[in-house]
Design a protein around this motif. Structure first.
Motif, PDB file in Angstrom:
ATOM      1  N   LYS A 250       0.853  -1.185   0.000  1.00 18.31           N
ATOM      2  CA  LYS A 250       0.000   0.000   0.000  1.00 18.31           C
ATOM      3  C   LYS A 250       0.891   1.238   0.000  1.00 18.31           C
ATOM      4  CE  LYS A 250      -3.839  -2.173   2.375  1.00 18.31           C
ATOM      5  NZ  LYS A 250      -4.847  -2.111   1.340  1.00 18.31           N
ATOM      6  N   LEU A 251       0.559   2.188  -0.847  1.00 16.65           N
ATOM      7  CA  LEU A 251       1.247   3.468  -0.892  1.00 16.65           C
ATOM      8  C   LEU A 251       0.328   4.522  -0.300  1.00 16.65           C
ATOM      9  CD1 LEU A 251       2.674   3.375  -4.515  1.00 16.65           C
ATOM     10  CD2 LEU A 251       3.882   2.884  -2.396  1.00 16.65           C
ATOM     11  N   GLY A 252       0.868   5.365   0.561  1.00 19.63           N
ATOM     12  CA  GLY A 252       0.045   6.385   1.197  1.00 19.63           C
ATOM     13  C   GLY A 252       0.648   7.768   1.083  1.00 19.63           C
ATOM     14  N   ILE A 253      -0.217   8.774   1.019  1.00 21.86           N
ATOM     15  CA  ILE A 253       0.195  10.167   1.077  1.00 21.86           C
ATOM     16  C   ILE A 253      -0.691  10.847   2.121  1.00 21.86           C
ATOM     17  CG2 ILE A 253       1.073  10.341  -1.280  1.00 21.86           C
ATOM     18  CD1 ILE A 253      -1.597  11.677  -2.044  1.00 21.86           C
ATOM     19  N   ASN A 254      -0.124  11.811   2.842  1.00 22.72           N
ATOM     20  CA  ASN A 254      -0.917  12.462   3.884  1.00 22.72           C
ATOM     21  C   ASN A 254      -0.434  13.878   4.148  1.00 22.72           C
ATOM     22  OD1 ASN A 254       1.027  12.441   6.260  1.00 22.72           O
ATOM     23  ND2 ASN A 254       1.033  10.286   5.677  1.00 22.72           N
ATOM     24  N   GLY A 255      -1.311  14.637   4.733  1.00 24.80           N
ATOM     25  CA  GLY A 255      -0.993  15.978   5.191  1.00 24.80           C
ATOM     26  C   GLY A 255      -1.513  16.126   6.605  1.00 24.80           C
ATOM     27  N   GLY A 256      -0.837  16.958   7.396  1.00 27.42           N
ATOM     28  CA  GLY A 256      -1.264  17.067   8.780  1.00 27.42           C
ATOM     29  C   GLY A 256      -1.013  18.431   9.393  1.00 27.42           C
ATOM     30  N   LEU A 257      -1.748  18.665  10.463  1.00 23.97           N
ATOM     31  CA  LEU A 257      -1.577  19.877  11.252  1.00 23.97           C
ATOM     32  C   LEU A 257      -0.794  19.543  12.511  1.00 23.97           C
ATOM     33  CD1 LEU A 257      -5.176  21.336  10.950  1.00 23.97           C
ATOM     34  CD2 LEU A 257      -3.115  22.046   9.716  1.00 23.97           C
ATOM     35  N   PRO A 258       0.331  20.219  12.732  1.00 22.26           N
ATOM     36  CA  PRO A 258       1.120  19.973  13.940  1.00 22.26           C
ATOM     37  C   PRO A 258       0.317  20.296  15.198  1.00 22.26           C
ATOM     38  CG  PRO A 258       2.420  21.122  12.313  1.00 22.26           C
ATOM     39  CD  PRO A 258       0.999  21.139  11.824  1.00 22.26           C
ATOM     40  N   MET A 259       0.568  19.495  16.231  1.00 20.58           N
ATOM     41  CA  MET A 259      -0.100  19.665  17.521  1.00 20.58           C
ATOM     42  C   MET A 259       0.954  19.683  18.626  1.00 20.58           C
ATOM     43  SD  MET A 259      -3.178  16.950  16.956  1.00 20.58           S
ATOM     44  CE  MET A 259      -3.986  17.435  18.461  1.00 20.58           C
ATOM     45  N   GLY A 260       0.534  20.055  19.825  1.00 16.67           N
ATOM     46  CA  GLY A 260       1.420  20.019  20.989  1.00 16.67           C
ATOM     47  C   GLY A 260       2.682  20.831  20.776  1.00 16.67           C
ATOM     48  N   ASP A 261       3.830  20.232  21.104  1.00 17.79           N
ATOM     49  CA  ASP A 261       5.125  20.910  20.981  1.00 17.79           C
ATOM     50  C   ASP A 261       5.421  21.316  19.541  1.00 17.79           C
ATOM     51  OD1 ASP A 261       5.594  20.468  23.722  1.00 17.79           O
ATOM     52  OD2 ASP A 261       6.473  18.498  23.314  1.00 17.79           O
ATOM     53  N   ALA A 262       4.953  20.546  18.565  1.00 19.04           N
ATOM     54  CA  ALA A 262       5.265  20.807  17.159  1.00 19.04           C
ATOM     55  C   ALA A 262       4.570  22.047  16.613  1.00 19.04           C
ATOM     56  CB  ALA A 262       4.912  19.593  16.309  1.00 19.04           C
ATOM     57  N   LYS A 263       3.420  22.414  17.162  1.00 21.74           N
ATOM     58  CA  LYS A 263       2.697  23.561  16.596  1.00 21.74           C
ATOM     59  C   LYS A 263       3.433  24.879  16.818  1.00 21.74           C
ATOM     60  CE  LYS A 263      -0.379  24.554  20.419  1.00 21.74           C
ATOM     61  NZ  LYS A 263      -1.728  24.522  20.920  1.00 21.74           N
ATOM     62  N   ASP A 264       4.365  24.903  17.757  1.00 17.35           N
ATOM     63  CA  ASP A 264       5.144  26.116  18.000  1.00 17.35           C
ATOM     64  C   ASP A 264       6.247  26.324  16.964  1.00 17.35           C
ATOM     65  OD1 ASP A 264       3.627  26.577  20.282  1.00 17.35           O
ATOM     66  OD2 ASP A 264       5.055  25.527  21.583  1.00 17.35           O
ATOM     67  N   ILE A 265       6.642  25.253  16.272  1.00 16.83           N
ATOM     68  CA  ILE A 265       7.771  25.355  15.341  1.00 16.83           C
ATOM     69  C   ILE A 265       7.431  24.955  13.909  1.00 16.83           C
ATOM     70  CG2 ILE A 265       9.533  25.080  17.127  1.00 16.83           C
ATOM     71  CD1 ILE A 265       9.730  22.110  16.325  1.00 16.83           C
ATOM     72  N   SER A 266       6.201  24.485  13.667  1.00 19.51           N
ATOM     73  CA  SER A 266       5.828  24.039  12.331  1.00 19.51           C
ATOM     74  C   SER A 266       4.393  24.442  12.008  1.00 19.51           C
ATOM     75  CB  SER A 266       5.978  22.518  12.226  1.00 19.51           C
ATOM     76  OG  SER A 266       5.552  22.042  10.975  1.00 19.51           O
ATOM     77  N   ASP A 267       4.169  24.781  10.729  1.00 15.14           N
ATOM     78  CA  ASP A 267       2.834  25.163  10.262  1.00 15.14           C
ATOM     79  C   ASP A 267       2.076  23.993   9.645  1.00 15.14           C
ATOM     80  OD1 ASP A 267       2.804  27.907  10.881  1.00 15.14           O
ATOM     81  OD2 ASP A 267       4.049  28.342   9.135  1.00 15.14           O
ATOM     82  N   PHE A 268       2.797  23.078   9.001  1.00 13.09           N
ATOM     83  CA  PHE A 268       2.161  22.019   8.227  1.00 13.09           C
ATOM     84  C   PHE A 268       3.117  20.849   8.089  1.00 13.09           C
ATOM     85  CE2 PHE A 268       0.896  20.058   4.138  1.00 13.09           C
ATOM     86  CZ  PHE A 268      -0.436  19.798   4.423  1.00 13.09           C
ATOM     87  N   ASN A 269       2.554  19.666   7.896  1.00 10.70           N
ATOM     88  CA  ASN A 269       3.329  18.453   7.702  1.00 10.70           C
ATOM     89  C   ASN A 269       2.796  17.725   6.474  1.00 10.70           C
ATOM     90  OD1 ASN A 269       2.926  15.246   8.512  1.00 10.70           O
ATOM     91  ND2 ASN A 269       5.000  15.990   8.750  1.00 10.70           N
ATOM     92  N   ALA A 270       3.691  17.165   5.668  1.00 11.92           N
ATOM     93  CA  ALA A 270       3.298  16.341   4.521  1.00 11.92           C
ATOM     94  C   ALA A 270       4.162  15.086   4.540  1.00 11.92           C
ATOM     95  CB  ALA A 270       3.496  17.095   3.216  1.00 11.92           C
ATOM     96  N   GLY A 271       3.576  13.974   4.141  1.00 11.34           N
ATOM     97  CA  GLY A 271       4.339  12.739   4.179  1.00 11.34           C
ATOM     98  C   GLY A 271       3.852  11.712   3.180  1.00 11.34           C
ATOM     99  N   ALA A 272       4.654  10.679   3.038  1.00 10.03           N
ATOM    100  CA  ALA A 272       4.324   9.549   2.180  1.00 10.03           C
ATOM    101  C   ALA A 272       4.898   8.301   2.828  1.00 10.03           C
ATOM    102  CB  ALA A 272       4.920   9.746   0.792  1.00 10.03           C
ATOM    103  N   ASP A 273       4.255   7.168   2.583  1.00 11.00           N
ATOM    104  CA  ASP A 273       4.781   5.923   3.124  1.00 11.00           C
ATOM    105  C   ASP A 273       4.410   4.751   2.234  1.00 11.00           C
ATOM    106  OD1 ASP A 273       2.075   5.063   4.073  1.00 11.00           O
ATOM    107  OD2 ASP A 273       2.398   6.598   5.583  1.00 11.00           O
ATOM    108  N   ILE A 274       5.142   3.679   2.433  1.00  5.04           N
ATOM    109  CA  ILE A 274       4.869   2.409   1.770  1.00  5.04           C
ATOM    110  C   ILE A 274       4.736   1.361   2.868  1.00  5.04           C
ATOM    111  CG2 ILE A 274       7.326   1.984   1.370  1.00  5.04           C
ATOM    112  CD1 ILE A 274       6.451   0.474  -1.209  1.00  5.04           C
ATOM    113  N   THR A 275       3.684   0.572   2.774  1.00  3.67           N
ATOM    114  CA  THR A 275       3.411  -0.454   3.783  1.00  3.67           C
ATOM    115  C   THR A 275       3.272  -1.795   3.097  1.00  3.67           C
ATOM    116  OG1 THR A 275       2.166   1.199   5.039  1.00  3.67           O
ATOM    117  CG2 THR A 275       1.901  -1.090   5.705  1.00  3.67           C
TER     118      THR A 275
END
Length: 164
Positions: free
Chosen positions: A26-51
């Motif tokens: 399975k191939l995946g792509i995703n986008g995310g909103l940083p939370m907790g400690d990460a929201k202070d240093i990041s606006d957005f997250n994007a990723g991909a994975d293979i399972t």
């Protein structure tokens, strides 16, 4: 060293496809909103994975996951002070499992996220997830976290998964 580790992991994942010929990639792509400690240093997250998953029972699948996660650094200004945080990246390597029910699944990934950029040592990676399956296409919602020393880099994600 990191490149050698990534090459070794890729070879293991590719070699495992002949060992477990009944599995599914399975191939995946995703986008995310940083939370907790990460929201202070990041606006957005994007990723991909293979399972790679193989059936353990009628509705249970287990396997391995390798991916890439990119956090876009935040910049800002307060009064006379301005700042900019560089982007940072991780390569998660994890065990993956899921329970498949009619039209949806619940699952989790657990492993280690290798820090890619300078000064990023990585940390323990975990991601509970739930998804809706539509044949070879899935819509996945997840929470991912990377525990680094005394902080957690976490995101709330939405993504697509393609079965091959």
């Amino acid at each position: 060293m990191k490149n050698s580790l990534l090459l070794a992991i890729a070879l293991v994942l590719l070699g495992s496809s002949s060992v477990f010929s009944q599995g599914e990639i399975k191939l995946g792509i995703n986008g995310g909103l940083p939370m907790g400690d990460a929201k202070d240093i990041s606006d957005f997250n994007a990723g991909a994975d293979i399972t790679y998953l193989f059936s353990l029972a009628d509705i249970v699948e287990v396997g391995a996951l390798a991916g890439y996660s990119h956090f876009f650094g935040k910049d800002g200004e307060e009064g006379d002070i301005s700042w900019e945080v560089d982007d940072f990246q991780f390569v998660p390597i994890a065990a993956s499992g899921r329970v498949n029910l009619p039209f949806f699944f619940i699952g989790a990934d657990l492993g280690y996220a290798i820090g890619v950029n300078d000064g990023n040592d990585g940390g323990v990676f975990y991601r509970p997830k739930v998804g809706i399956t539509l044949g070879n296409l899935g819509l996945v919602a997840s929470y991912s976290g990377i525990s680094i020393d005394e902080a957690t880099v976490s995101t709330l994600n939405i993504g697509l998964e393609f079965g091959l």
